[in-house]
Design a protein around this motif. Structure first.
Motif, PDB file in Angstrom:
ATOM      1  N   GLY A 145       0.815  -1.205   0.000  1.00  0.00           N
ATOM      2  CA  GLY A 145       0.000   0.000   0.000  1.00  0.00           C
ATOM      3  C   GLY A 145       0.846   1.252   0.000  1.00  0.00           C
ATOM      4  O   GLY A 145       1.763   1.388   0.807  1.00  0.00           O
ATOM      5  N   VAL A 146       0.531   2.158  -0.918  1.00  0.00           N
ATOM      6  CA  VAL A 146       1.212   3.444  -1.004  1.00  0.00           C
ATOM      7  C   VAL A 146       0.167   4.525  -0.759  1.00  0.00           C
ATOM      8  O   VAL A 146      -0.800   4.651  -1.516  1.00  0.00           O
ATOM      9  CB  VAL A 146       1.887   3.640  -2.380  1.00  0.00           C
ATOM     10  N   PHE A 147       0.371   5.283   0.316  1.00  0.00           N
ATOM     11  CA  PHE A 147      -0.585   6.311   0.718  1.00  0.00           C
ATOM     12  C   PHE A 147      -0.127   7.672   0.232  1.00  0.00           C
ATOM     13  O   PHE A 147       1.034   8.045   0.410  1.00  0.00           O
ATOM     14  CB  PHE A 147      -0.719   6.321   2.245  1.00  0.00           C
ATOM     15  N   LEU A 148      -1.049   8.415  -0.368  1.00  0.00           N
ATOM     16  CA  LEU A 148      -0.766   9.786  -0.796  1.00  0.00           C
ATOM     17  C   LEU A 148      -1.432  10.729   0.198  1.00  0.00           C
ATOM     18  O   LEU A 148      -2.659  10.815   0.265  1.00  0.00           O
ATOM     19  CB  LEU A 148      -1.290  10.029  -2.212  1.00  0.00           C
ATOM     20  N   GLY A 149      -0.619  11.388   0.981  1.00  0.00           N
ATOM     21  CA  GLY A 149      -1.140  12.280   2.013  1.00  0.00           C
ATOM     22  C   GLY A 149      -0.144  12.404   3.148  1.00  0.00           C
ATOM     23  O   GLY A 149       1.060  12.237   2.957  1.00  0.00           O
ATOM     24  N   ASP A 161       2.142  12.940  -3.388  1.00  0.00           N
ATOM     25  CA  ASP A 161       1.368  12.828  -4.628  1.00  0.00           C
ATOM     26  C   ASP A 161       1.887  11.653  -5.459  1.00  0.00           C
ATOM     27  O   ASP A 161       2.914  11.048  -5.121  1.00  0.00           O
ATOM     28  CB  ASP A 161       1.429  14.130  -5.438  1.00  0.00           C
ATOM     29  N   LEU A 162       1.172  11.348  -6.516  1.00  0.00           N
ATOM     30  CA  LEU A 162       1.494  10.172  -7.317  1.00  0.00           C
ATOM     31  C   LEU A 162       2.879  10.266  -7.952  1.00  0.00           C
ATOM     32  O   LEU A 162       3.647   9.298  -7.892  1.00  0.00           O
ATOM     33  CB  LEU A 162       0.429   9.953  -8.403  1.00  0.00           C
ATOM     34  N   ILE A 163       3.206  11.400  -8.542  1.00  0.00           N
ATOM     35  CA  ILE A 163       4.486  11.505  -9.255  1.00  0.00           C
ATOM     36  C   ILE A 163       5.663  11.275  -8.306  1.00  0.00           C
ATOM     37  O   ILE A 163       6.661  10.673  -8.694  1.00  0.00           O
ATOM     38  CB  ILE A 163       4.619  12.847 -10.021  1.00  0.00           C
ATOM     39  N   SER A 164       5.557  11.707  -7.067  1.00  0.00           N
ATOM     40  CA  SER A 164       6.675  11.518  -6.135  1.00  0.00           C
ATOM     41  C   SER A 164       6.777  10.081  -5.622  1.00  0.00           C
ATOM     42  O   SER A 164       7.813   9.693  -5.078  1.00  0.00           O
ATOM     43  CB  SER A 164       6.592  12.508  -4.973  1.00  0.00           C
ATOM     44  N   SER A 165       5.734   9.282  -5.826  1.00  0.00           N
ATOM     45  CA  SER A 165       5.757   7.882  -5.366  1.00  0.00           C
ATOM     46  C   SER A 165       6.339   6.911  -6.390  1.00  0.00           C
ATOM     47  O   SER A 165       6.746   5.806  -6.039  1.00  0.00           O
ATOM     48  CB  SER A 165       4.337   7.424  -5.015  1.00  0.00           C
ATOM     49  N   VAL A 166       6.397   7.325  -7.634  1.00  0.00           N
ATOM     50  CA  VAL A 166       6.721   6.397  -8.729  1.00  0.00           C
ATOM     51  C   VAL A 166       8.105   5.773  -8.604  1.00  0.00           C
ATOM     52  O   VAL A 166       8.260   4.554  -8.758  1.00  0.00           O
ATOM     53  CB  VAL A 166       6.541   7.096 -10.096  1.00  0.00           C
ATOM     54  N   ASP A 167       9.110   6.578  -8.328  1.00  0.00           N
ATOM     55  CA  ASP A 167      10.472   6.026  -8.232  1.00  0.00           C
ATOM     56  C   ASP A 167      10.563   4.996  -7.110  1.00  0.00           C
ATOM     57  O   ASP A 167      11.187   3.946  -7.272  1.00  0.00           O
ATOM     58  CB  ASP A 167      11.505   7.137  -8.033  1.00  0.00           C
ATOM     59  N   TRP A 168       9.936   5.283  -5.962  1.00  0.00           N
ATOM     60  CA  TRP A 168       9.961   4.320  -4.866  1.00  0.00           C
ATOM     61  C   TRP A 168       9.253   3.030  -5.262  1.00  0.00           C
ATOM     62  O   TRP A 168       9.767   1.931  -5.007  1.00  0.00           O
ATOM     63  CB  TRP A 168       9.305   4.897  -3.602  1.00  0.00           C
ATOM     64  N   ILE A 169       8.088   3.128  -5.878  1.00  0.00           N
ATOM     65  CA  ILE A 169       7.331   1.939  -6.295  1.00  0.00           C
ATOM     66  C   ILE A 169       8.172   1.077  -7.239  1.00  0.00           C
ATOM     67  O   ILE A 169       8.296  -0.140  -7.053  1.00  0.00           O
ATOM     68  CB  ILE A 169       5.986   2.330  -6.961  1.00  0.00           C
ATOM     69  N   MET A 170       8.780   1.703  -8.231  1.00  0.00           N
ATOM     70  CA  MET A 170       9.579   0.953  -9.205  1.00  0.00           C
ATOM     71  C   MET A 170      10.818   0.336  -8.555  1.00  0.00           C
ATOM     72  O   MET A 170      11.171  -0.801  -8.839  1.00  0.00           O
ATOM     73  CB  MET A 170       9.926   1.857 -10.389  1.00  0.00           C
ATOM     74  N   GLU A 171      11.468   1.076  -7.679  1.00  0.00           N
ATOM     75  CA  GLU A 171      12.662   0.565  -7.008  1.00  0.00           C
ATOM     76  C   GLU A 171      12.287  -0.598  -6.074  1.00  0.00           C
ATOM     77  O   GLU A 171      12.976  -1.631  -6.027  1.00  0.00           O
ATOM     78  CB  GLU A 171      13.353   1.688  -6.223  1.00  0.00           C
ATOM     79  N   ASP A 172      11.190  -0.438  -5.341  1.00  0.00           N
ATOM     80  CA  ASP A 172      10.741  -1.493  -4.437  1.00  0.00           C
ATOM     81  C   ASP A 172      10.369  -2.749  -5.215  1.00  0.00           C
ATOM     82  O   ASP A 172      10.667  -3.863  -4.792  1.00  0.00           O
ATOM     83  CB  ASP A 172       9.551  -1.007  -3.608  1.00  0.00           C
ATOM     84  N   ALA A 173       9.733  -2.565  -6.359  1.00  0.00           N
ATOM     85  CA  ALA A 173       9.315  -3.712  -7.168  1.00  0.00           C
ATOM     86  C   ALA A 173      10.513  -4.478  -7.733  1.00  0.00           C
ATOM     87  O   ALA A 173      10.411  -5.683  -7.970  1.00  0.00           O
ATOM     88  CB  ALA A 173       8.400  -3.252  -8.307  1.00  0.00           C
ATOM     89  N   LYS A 174      11.626  -3.804  -7.919  1.00  0.00           N
ATOM     90  CA  LYS A 174      12.838  -4.475  -8.421  1.00  0.00           C
ATOM     91  C   LYS A 174      13.404  -5.473  -7.423  1.00  0.00           C
ATOM     92  O   LYS A 174      14.083  -6.399  -7.803  1.00  0.00           O
ATOM     93  CB  LYS A 174      13.928  -3.442  -8.740  1.00  0.00           C
ATOM     94  N   THR A 175      13.106  -5.259  -6.146  1.00  0.00           N
ATOM     95  CA  THR A 175      13.666  -6.120  -5.115  1.00  0.00           C
ATOM     96  C   THR A 175      12.873  -7.425  -4.955  1.00  0.00           C
ATOM     97  O   THR A 175      13.249  -8.269  -4.159  1.00  0.00           O
ATOM     98  CB  THR A 175      13.707  -5.402  -3.755  1.00  0.00           C
ATOM     99  N   LYS A 176      11.824  -7.575  -5.707  1.00  0.00           N
ATOM    100  CA  LYS A 176      10.977  -8.776  -5.575  1.00  0.00           C
ATOM    101  C   LYS A 176      11.290  -9.782  -6.647  1.00  0.00           C
ATOM    102  O   LYS A 176      11.612  -9.507  -7.729  1.00  0.00           O
ATOM    103  CB  LYS A 176       9.502  -8.394  -5.636  1.00  0.00           C
TER     104      LYS A 176
END
Length: 176
Positions: A145-149, A161-176
């Motif tokens: 879960g990624v919370f915006l707020g 906001d969404l744009i600031s979450s993207v790099d973290w989401i992609m980086e986190d997904a690489k570790t799986k």
């Protein structure tokens, strides 16, 4: 295994309860939040699917017809596509709040149904939302879960906001 990002709509993709718009009941009332097309376009490069999962109780309450909601979503998809950002499917709960249906977030049926339909590995996927019900629905389905707020104790990550979450989401997904 296919991976997806599930996005809430109001408050994640578009403005709601702002000076310009209270609720989106017509296509021309949909205003993208800053950076949204770019964020989705970037997520498209890494994830198999991007979905919108949204509660739209205004239909059940009689503020708009379901056909009007579909027009709003068609407009949203078309406008994002012009920017190179692809939404693969939009699903929604049209029922009244507190109706007890299985599809309204914080229930996870909408996410799970998409997971089954598209053969998504939910544990490798993300739910992005701006309310605790979004995060709870994602967690019930097995996503991160990624919370915006400001804060959410159940979220795996928090961003403004969404744009600031993207790099973290992609980086986190690489570790799986």
């Amino acid at each position: 295994m296919k991976k997806a990002v599930f996005l809430d709509r109001d408050g994640v993709i578009n403005e709601v309860l702002t000076d310009r718009v209270k609720f989106v009941n017509q296509p021309h009332e949909l205003y993208f939040l800053p950076g949204v097309p770019e964020a989705i376009k970037k997520l498209n490069t890494f994830f198999d699917y991007i979905f919108v999962v949204t509660n739209q109780g205004g239909v059940g309450l009689g503020y708009m017809k379901e056909s009007q909601l579909v027009k709003i979503h068609d407009y949203m998809i078309a406008e994002l596509k012009k920017e190179g950002a692809i939404i693969h499917e939009v699903v929604y709960c049209p029922h009244k709040p507190k109706s007890g249906c299985a599809c309204r977030k914080p229930n996870s049926k909408l996410i799970e149904d998409l997971g089954n339909k598209y053969d998504i590995e939910l544990s490798l996927s993300y739910m992005v939302g701006d309310t605790d019900t979004d995060i709870i629905a994602g967690k019930k389905a097995g996503t991160k879960g990624v919370f915006l707020g400001e804060s959410d104790p159940l979220a795996d990550a928090i961003f403004p906001d969404l744009i600031s979450s993207v790099d973290w989401i992609m980086e986190d997904a690489k570790t799986k």
